[in-house]
Structure formats: structure tokens, C-alpha cells
Design an enzyme around this catalytic site. Structure first.
Site, PDB file in Angstrom:
ATOM      1  N   SER A   1      -7.463   2.035  -2.470  1.00 36.72           N
ATOM      2  CA  SER A   1      -6.155   1.189  -2.530  1.00 36.72           C
ATOM      3  C   SER A   1      -6.668  -0.457  -3.076  1.00 36.72           C
ATOM      4  O   SER A   1      -7.585  -0.777  -2.579  1.00 36.72           O
ATOM      5  CB  SER A   1      -5.518   0.993  -1.506  1.00 36.72           C
ATOM      6  OG  SER A   1      -4.628  -0.128  -1.516  1.00 36.72           O
TER       7      SER A   1
ATOM      8  N   CYS B 212      -8.408  -1.888   4.077  1.00 44.59           N
ATOM      9  CA  CYS B 212      -8.424  -3.273   5.105  1.00 44.59           C
ATOM     10  C   CYS B 212      -9.519  -3.483   5.951  1.00 44.59           C
ATOM     11  O   CYS B 212      -9.595  -4.705   6.193  1.00 44.59           O
ATOM     12  CB  CYS B 212      -7.492  -2.910   6.578  1.00 44.59           C
ATOM     13  SG  CYS B 212      -5.715  -2.189   5.892  1.00 44.59           S
TER      14      CYS B 212
ATOM     15  N   GLU C  89       0.763  -1.199   0.113  1.00 39.26           N
ATOM     16  CA  GLU C  89       0.047  -0.111   0.046  1.00 39.26           C
ATOM     17  C   GLU C  89       1.027   1.244  -0.182  1.00 39.26           C
ATOM     18  O   GLU C  89       0.423   2.153  -0.568  1.00 39.26           O
ATOM     19  CB  GLU C  89      -0.768   0.078   1.410  1.00 39.26           C
ATOM     20  CG  GLU C  89      -2.165   1.037   1.006  1.00 39.26           C
ATOM     21  CD  GLU C  89      -3.331   0.672   2.244  1.00 39.26           C
ATOM     22  OE1 GLU C  89      -3.790  -0.505   2.030  1.00 39.26           O
ATOM     23  OE2 GLU C  89      -3.853   1.615   2.715  1.00 39.26           O
TER      24      GLU C  89
END
Lengths: 153, 572
Positions: free
Chosen positions: B318, B298, B278
Site C-alpha cells: 500500500s 504501517c 488504505e
């Protein structure tokens, strides 16, 4: 009548939603709010759908299922009960050929209970739309139903 | 300060204190059901009634504020009688299969009934037999258990800003449910499980998957491996009588081994890996004019949120899989071959503080062979505790043990993933050193720590100020999404965690989670970080070895295949 239209008339605020939804419901031939109606009110007011659904299911004035053109609401609170609301219900069920909670096959009448409508001085009482009928007797009930049948045809 | 007496005990409390909190200060317990310290006072269950001198009726302790000279009695025949009747009335409408219930021994209502010594019920029991919702992989609703306290409504509405639950119906037919009684899988529920955490009974619970794990452990043909999320180690102890904030990593590892897992690994390892991937993705976006601000990926509750509520912002997220899914992909796409097994011979279990992780694990794209999920079963912290009790493991007596290699070595940067701001801090530790080539003077980015809803920080990267933000709870996430949509978000990187406090406050954590408890778990997370020899992800030697031996380089082809994913527009 459209959802947006009725909200424009009442003013689009959570506090005015009840009145707007009631008028909207009354304008519908089957006197009920569909899932799509409830979602539309939520979308237009910005309230969560769960909240609008909560209101609709809380107030006995609203229905989620199709109802008759005339909704007969018999008061079942204490003074009406003491003055024989049971007999009123029996009379209506006999005249209309339906049970409490049902709608006549021609879609004309729905029979419902209501909580106190503030007419204890003329118990037993019932309400049809915005009209209240008190001191009910079998004769009086028959004439009210007969008149509505004629008017509704 | 106000002077009052409670049960003849004189105490002084600040003006505006409720009787409930004053009593607590005086060492007197008053039972509560609808009251929750982090939610609005509702006073609808009435179980906290007390006698107040001069008042005509009993008063609710949760909502009544003290006044000068107030005299309160919490233990009179009248109070005990009233509380008993209240519980009897609730029980008369409650599905009473306590010994079969998921919350047997963990139920607030059961405890109060036991404390009050209820032995029979004069009220007729009313069976309603309402339909249960077992449609989803994460959560289940059983309306027959619901006591209508309304805690879940407030959690979903006020804290998470979703408002998917509300009262419906009236009088004795009232229920708490989604609009039109829809299944949780048919509405834009994110499966965060915060409703389940605050539910005092078993009306909303996680879907239990314990038996599938036992089955795998007992299958001689399976290599059963387990990973443990950062936030589990600071909360699991609460299930076994430890104070909140106790770090029980070593005992937890020993316990998992005692259960029969073949290998005990750590999600922290792939948390470090997440930081490498990341962090590099962020640097790439910064240098190539990529979509900014980049958003973390996450938290599966958060991913469920953005996919359903702000799909137009998905390019900001991401592409990194969550640490759980990176682990799963490595377990089946790398570790299996390494130990001479096929992916289907590996049964991978994860222990998570989270209910949305159960949903994430069964997403079709989370499978390296296209047949079996990379993570076969997700158990919550609560389910792990149940398993340990089933196995008769005396948690307290366990000797501490170490994780297995190769996925057992991790850093302080990975541990702090469990607290809001942790991923950001871990990323900054690595990104700063990679970009500047300098060693950080202090590893602690205190601006991004703590329970404030939205936090900001600016880091100087070789003369370029980089602004970052951190949010927890979806109500706060929504604020930042609106800011991005308006074009006013001048951040490079935003961390979002779905649950209040981050994963330590997740929907799968032990019951009794409050902000007070969250603070203690967060303190424990930073304590664990401080005590680790390595505190930066890029210095994890096992991670370096993984790149040398297998992955090649961050954002490389293997990473792309195993460690990155894509998202779907699921707007209703």
C-alpha cells in the site's frame, strides 16, 4: 579452484562445509579466506553469512588474513608446554626472523599456535599443513625449515 | 504427573517440566540470564545451577527436566557460591560503568549481582575496549557489555528469520556481532529492535533521543506536540509497576502534559485515517485490476524488510504512509497553518513501541517542506518512561486526562492497530460497510486475532468472497512472500507486522516482554476497543471533518501529497 567446484566435490550440505572450506583455503597461494570467499560459501550453501563467518573465526585452521605458503602451528597445550614448546617457538622465531602470528616477508612461512593436535607422546610437537613433527629439537627444527625453504623455492 | 521435592517442598508437575518451571510453580525464583521463555534453551550462562540429589555436579535448572522422586535444592552454600563465581566471572569481562549505563536499574545482570550480594570481585577486570556501533538512527551495539548469552542471535535468526547476528571468534575473544563486524547500517538489518528487547544487558539498545525532546520543550519558540501509538498505552504502565495489560491512556496523556508538551495528540487519529485511505486503495485495486494482494505498510520494520529482501514485491505494498508519518505530515502540512505557525515552528514528537520508527522518521521523503522531518523525534515506550522518571512525575498518582483536539479523537478500530490482526480487522469493519452499505452484525473478526503466526479469514462483500491473511514476525512474513512469488497467494489483502504479536510486542516496549506478556497487552487492546463509543474508522467525526475541511476525498490530491509515499529497492 572455485567455491562451487569444491562444494560439488564435498557435497553441498552444512555438515561438509568445514572440509570444503579447508580444501578451498589450501588451494589459495596465501592460505586464507577473503570476505568474498566467505560470502560465496554462504550463498552457495544457503547458510547465513553470519553463520559461515562464525565458523571461520572459531576454527584456528581458518584465517581471514593472508598467510604464508607453509603454516607452522606449534602446539601450546599442556604436554607440549611441559616439554618446552616455548623453546620451539623461540627457535622458530629466530630462524624465520618473525614473531608468533606473523608471516615472513617472502610469504613462505606463517607462525601460529594451535591447540592439542593429539601427539602428546612426542611432545613438543608442531604441524605444518597435514604433516606432524614431534620430539622437536633445535637441530630438527632447522632441518625441517631448511628443507621446506628448498622445496618452496 | 511427576512428584518432586524442591527445598523440601513436595510438588507435582507434568512430566517433561524443567526444574526452572517447577520451581516457579513452587514459588521459588531461580536467576536466569541466557534463558528466555520464548527462545530455545541454551544453558550456556550456568547462573541457574541447582543441587539435584544423586547428581555428581550442579545441574542447570533451565535445561534439566524433572523425574519421579527428584529432590532439588536451590538455596545451598554450594549453589550460592557457584552462582556468585559465575556472576563474578561475567562481571570481570563486562564494561562496569553501571551508573552511566542506559540500563541502570533495568539490567538483568545488575539485578542478579545485587540479589547475590556481590561486593567485590576476586577476578581481574579485563577491559577489551571493542568498537561500539552507533552508526544507525535506531539501534546501538556496545560489545563491551555483551555477556554472550545468545538470546539476540536466536531472536534475529529463529523468530525474525534474518540471522544477522552470530558468535564470532573463539575462547575469551568470542563476540556476538554481524558477519565481518559490520555496522548495523551496513547490513540488511530492519531495525526491529527485538534483539534489544531480549538482551539482558545494554549490549544492544535503542538510540536515546530524550535530550532532543527536552531541548525542544524548553525552547519558547517551538510548539511541541506529541502523538502516542496505540500499543504504548497498554504497556507503559509496566514501567511503573502496573501489571502487564493495564490500560493507562488517561494517565499517559496527563503525564505528557506534565512534561510540558503543548498539545497531546493520538496516533490513533491517523490510524483511523490510514483505514480510510488504505481501505479506499484496496477497493480501487479490487475494482481496477490493481496489484493484489495488497500488503499493509504501517510497520517500518516490515517495510525495511521488503525493501531489502523482496523489492520485486514492492508494487504490492500500500502506498499509504504509516499512521506516525501521516500524523507528522498533517502536523506540519495542515495543523501548523491552522494555528498560524510555520512548519518549522512545530516540533513533532512521537511515542512509539518501536525502534524502526526512528529510522522511518528520518527517511528523506518523510518531510512536507523538504527541510525538516515531519516527525522530529521518535521516543520508545522505554524512553518515555525514563523521561517521566527524570521529571519526577509520580505516574500512579496522576489524574486521568483527555487528548487534545483536533487529533485526539479516535475509534476502537484505531486502538487495535497495536495487535497483530488489528489493522486487518479495522480495515474490514470499514471496507465491509462501505462496499455493502450494510451495518456489520458483529464488529469482532476473531479469526484474525491472536498469536498464531499466519491467520486467514474470508469476508463476503456483496456476494464476492474476499480472502485475507495476517502475519506477524518476519519469518512468517517471508513464508507469505514466497507464496506470493509462487503465484499461490489467492488473498486480496495481507496485513504484516514485523514484531511478534504486532506493535504491542515492539522493539521499543518495556523490558520483560514475553509471549505471556504479549497476550495480556493484546487482551488490553481489545478491552480498550470494546470500551470506546465509536469502533469504526469511517464513523470518526474528526476524520469526516478533516476530509470536509481540508483533504477533500480519500486518495485525492492532498492525500496523495501528504498521506502516501513510495518505496525503494534496497536489496544488498
Amino acid at each position: 579452484m572455485e567455491v562451487k567446484e569444491v562444494l560439488d566435490k564435498y557435497g553441498n550440505s552444512p555438515g561438509r562445509l568445514l572440509g570444503a572450506m579447508l580444501e578451498y583455503q589450501r588451494s589459495k597461494p596465501q592460505n586464507y579466506l577473503t570476505k568474498e570467499d566467505i560470502q560465496a560459501f554462504a550463498k552457495e550453501t544457503g547458510l547465513p553469512v553470519s553463520r559461515v563467518y562464525s565458523l571461520v573465526t572459531f576454527y584456528s585452521l581458518f584465517s581471514e588474513v593472508p598467510r604464508g605458503r607453509y603454516i607452522i602451528q606449534v602446539c601450546r597445550d599442556v604436554p607440549c608446554h611441559v616439554n618446552g614448546s616455548v623453546n620451539v617457538v623461540a627457535e622458530l622465531e629466530g630462524l624465520l626472523g618473525i614473531k608468533m602470528g606473523q608471516t615472513t616477508e617472502d610469504g613462505m612461512f606463517t607462525l601460529e599456535y594451535t591447540s592439542c593436535i593429539g601427539c602428546c607422546e612426542m611432545a613438543p610437537a608442531m604441524q605444518i599443513g597435514e604433516t606432524v613433527y614431534g620430539n622437536l629439537t633445535p637441530e630438527k627444527i632447522a632441518s625441517i625449515i631448511g628443507e621446506l625453504r628448498r622445496a618452496g623455492k | 504427573m511427576v512428584n518432586i521435592t524442591i527445598n523440601n517442598k513436595k510438588i507435582q508437575v507434568p512430566e517433561g517440566t524443567t526444574i526452572l518451571n517447577a520451581a516457579k510453580q513452587a514459588g521459588i525464583d531461580i536467576p536466569v540470564l541466557c534463558y528466555h521463555p520464548d527462545l530455545d534453551i541454551k544453558a550456556n550462562c550456568r547462573i541457574c545451577v541447582v543441587e539435584v540429589e544423586g547428581a555428581r555436579t550442579l545441574q542447570t535448572a533451565c535445561s534439566t527436566r524433572v523425574w519421579e522422586g527428584m529432590a532439588v535444592r536451590t538455596n545451598t552454600p554450594k549453589v550460592r557460591q557457584a552462582r556468585k563465581i559465575i556472576v563474578e566471572l561475567i562481571l570481570a569481562g563486562h564494561e562496569m560503568d553501571c551508573t552511566y549505563c542506559k540500563r541502570n536499574n533495568r539490567c538483568d545482570l545488575q539485578k542478579i549481582a545485587a540479589d547475590l550480594g556481590i561486593r567485590e570481585n576476586p577476578f581481574r577486570h579485563v577491559e577489551r575496549d571493542l568498537e561500539r556501533d552507533t552508526s544507525g538512527p535506531s539501534l546501538e551495539r556496545n560489545p563491551n557489555k555483551c555477556i554472550k548469552c545468545g538470546r539476540c542471535i536466536q531472536m534475529c535468526g529463529k523468530v525474525q528469520g534474518l540471522s544477522l547476528l552470530d558468535y564470532a571468534g573463539r575462547s575469551d575473544e568470542v563476540e556476538i556481532k554481524p558477519a565481518f563486524g559490520k555496522y548495523l547500517t551496513d547490513i540488511a538489518c530492519v531495525a526491529c529492535g527485538q534483539c534489544a528487547v531480549v538482551c539482558p544487558v545494554a549490549a544492544i539498545t535503542e538510540k536515546e533521543d530524550i535530550d532532543r525532546v527536552w531541548e525542544a520543550i524548553n525552547d519558547p519558540d517551538k510548539v511541541v506536540i506529541v502523538q502516542t501509538a496505540p500499543a504504548v498505552r497498554v504497556a507503559l504502565g509496566e514501567e511503573f509497576g502496573f501489571e502487564p495489560g493495564k490500560v493507562v491512556t488517561g494517565k499517559m496523556v496527563a503525564a505528557l502534559r506534565a512534561l510540558g508538551f503543548d498539545k497531546v495528540f493520538d496516533t490513533d487519529f491517523t490510524a483511523d485515517l490510514t483505514i480510510i485511505e488504505e481501505g479506499n486503495e484496496l477497493l480501487q485495486r479490487l475494482s481496477n485490476g490493481g496489484v493484489l494482494p495488497m500488503l499493509t505498510s504501517c510497520s517500518p520494520g516490515w517495510i525495511n524488510f521488503i525493501e531489502q529482501y523482496y523489492p520485486e514485491l514492492l508494487p504490492h505494498v500500500s502506498t499509504c504512509k504509516s499512521p506516525q508519518q501521516m500524523f507528522g505530515a498533517l502536523a506540519k502540512g495542515y495543523y501548523a497553518a491552522k494555528i498560524g505557525k510555520r512548519p518549522e515552528d512545530i516540533f513533532s514528537v512521537s511515542i512509539m513501541p518501536c525502534t524502526a520508527k526512528k529510522y522511518e522518521a528520518q527517511r528523506p521523503e518523510m518531510s512536507v517542506d523538504g527541510k525538516n522531518p515531519d516527525v522530529d523525534v521518535v521516543l520508545t515506550t522505554r524512553e518515555l518512561a525514563k523521561m517521566l522518571r527524570q521529571a519526577g512525575i509520580n505516574f500512579d498518582a496522576l489524574e486521568e486526562e483527555e487528548y487534545d483536539a483536533p487529533f485526539g479523537l479516535s475509534t476502537g478500530a484505531a486502538v487495535i492497530f497495536g495487535a497483530t490482526g488489528g489493522v486487518m480487522e479495522a480495515a474490514l469493519r470499514t471496507v465491509y460497510e462501505v462496499v455493502t452499505g450494510k451495518t456489520l452484525p458483529s464488529l469482532d473478526f476473531k479469526d484474525v486475532r491472536g498469536l498464531e503466526g499466519i491467520k486467514e479469514a474470508t469476508v463476503d462483500l456483496n456476494g464476492t468472497p474476499v480472502k485475507v491473511a495476517v502475519a506477524h514476525t518476519l519469518a512468517n512474513a517471508r513464508k507469505l512472500m514466497e507464496l506470493i512469488k509462487s503465484g499461490k497467494a489467492d488473498y486480496a489483502f495481507i496485513e504484516i507486522m514485523c514484531c511478534p504479536g504486532g506493535c504491542i510486542g515492539g522493539g521499543g516496549q518495556p523490558y520483560g516482554t514475553t509471549n505471556e506478556v504479549r497476550k495480556k497487552r493484546i487482551a488490553a487492546i481489545y478491552e480498550a476497543d470494546r470500551d470506546l463509543p465509536i469502533r469504526k474508522s469511517h464513523e470518526n467525526p474528526a476524520i469526516k471533518k478533516l476530509y470536509e475541511e481540508f483533504l477533500g476525498e480519500p486518495l485525492g490530491e492532498k492525500s496523495h501529497h501528504l498521506l502516501h509515499t513510495h518505496y525503494n529497492d534496497r536489496k544488498a
